[in-house]
Design a protein around this motif. Structure first.
Motif, PDB file in Angstrom:
ATOM      1  N   LEU A  54       0.823  -1.216   0.000  1.00 30.95           N
ATOM      2  CA  LEU A  54       0.000   0.000   0.000  1.00 30.95           C
ATOM      3  C   LEU A  54       0.858   1.268   0.000  1.00 30.95           C
ATOM      4  O   LEU A  54       0.366   2.349  -0.316  1.00 30.95           O
ATOM      5  N   LEU A  55       2.130   1.144   0.368  1.00 35.42           N
ATOM      6  CA  LEU A  55       3.007   2.316   0.446  1.00 35.42           C
ATOM      7  C   LEU A  55       3.715   2.609  -0.873  1.00 35.42           C
ATOM      8  O   LEU A  55       4.363   3.647  -1.013  1.00 35.42           O
ATOM      9  N   ASP A  56       3.567   1.720  -1.857  1.00 34.86           N
ATOM     10  CA  ASP A  56       4.231   1.902  -3.152  1.00 34.86           C
ATOM     11  C   ASP A  56       3.771   3.145  -3.904  1.00 34.86           C
ATOM     12  O   ASP A  56       4.487   3.635  -4.769  1.00 34.86           O
ATOM     13  N   LYS A  57       2.591   3.653  -3.598  1.00 38.04           N
ATOM     14  CA  LYS A  57       2.078   4.833  -4.301  1.00 38.04           C
ATOM     15  C   LYS A  57       2.226   6.098  -3.459  1.00 38.04           C
ATOM     16  O   LYS A  57       1.395   7.006  -3.522  1.00 38.04           O
ATOM     17  N   PHE A  58       3.284   6.165  -2.674  1.00 38.72           N
ATOM     18  CA  PHE A  58       3.626   7.359  -1.890  1.00 38.72           C
ATOM     19  C   PHE A  58       5.125   7.581  -1.981  1.00 38.72           C
ATOM     20  O   PHE A  58       5.890   6.626  -2.120  1.00 38.72           O
ATOM     21  N   THR A  59       5.539   8.823  -1.877  1.00 42.47           N
ATOM     22  CA  THR A  59       6.959   9.135  -1.739  1.00 42.47           C
ATOM     23  C   THR A  59       7.225   9.300  -0.255  1.00 42.47           C
ATOM     24  O   THR A  59       6.595  10.136   0.405  1.00 42.47           O
ATOM     25  N   LEU A  60       8.137   8.479   0.268  1.00 44.39           N
ATOM     26  CA  LEU A  60       8.497   8.529   1.682  1.00 44.39           C
ATOM     27  C   LEU A  60       9.984   8.808   1.802  1.00 44.39           C
ATOM     28  O   LEU A  60      10.783   8.353   0.981  1.00 44.39           O
ATOM     29  N   ASN A  61      10.345   9.537   2.824  1.00 39.63           N
ATOM     30  CA  ASN A  61      11.740   9.828   3.125  1.00 39.63           C
ATOM     31  C   ASN A  61      11.945   9.591   4.613  1.00 39.63           C
ATOM     32  O   ASN A  61      11.310  10.270   5.428  1.00 39.63           O
TER      33      ASN A  61
END
Length: 159
Positions: A54-61
């Motif tokens: 589910l996190l693949d469609k977000f940019t996270l840093n």
């Protein structure tokens, strides 16, 4: 007490209308079915139980949401010549892309206030709510002020 603000979230995968919640200590928002929360907008992290798919469609840093924009509407009281009026505070926040040093390449914020048929804007130069609230207050006519804890004489800020 909890406040909620109509919010539009946008990033390279698209946009969605949602609601930002603020309980006075933590911000939270559901984006694409994922709960994010944090003490500040640049500290929003997904719920630890969120499946990686589910996190693949977000940019996270460093696990924090970035590479996106938030557009929020916040109804706020305004004092004009000692008379309270309703104002609509719009916030446009851009959280930039990850950098090699662990930060993000930019954090841009602009506030605008509509009250009594007029519009006033902050400079958009600080990237921080505190700085932009001060800028917005300077843009207001003499005798007008946001009626918020930030501008109260008992606040821990010194406007």
């Amino acid at each position: 007490m909890e406040w909620k603000y109509p919010t539009t979230f946008s990033d390279r995968w698209g946009s969605e209308v949602t609601t930002m919640y603020n309980d006075g200590a933590t911000l939270s928002v559901v984006l694409r079915g994922v709960q994010f929360s944090g003490k500040d907008f640049d500290m929003l992290k997904p719920d630890p139980q969120t499946p990686n798919a589910l996190l693949d469609k977000f940019t996270l840093n460093l696990g924090r949401l970035c590479g996106c924009t938030f557009d929020m509407k916040i109804e706020t009281p305004v004092l004009a010549r000692d008379k309270e009026q309703r104002g609509s505070l719009a916030a446009h926040l851009e959280l930039g892309q990850p950098t090699d040093s662990g930060g993000i390449d930019r954090e841009s914020l602009r506030l605008s206030l509509r009250v009594d048929g007029n519009a006033y804007s902050s400079d958009g130069t600080t990237g921080w709510f505190e700085g932009e609230l001060l800028s917005l207050q300077r843009a207001l006519p003499v005798g007008m002020a946001l009626k918020t804890c930030f501008t109260c004489a008992h606040s821990d800020y010194s406007p």
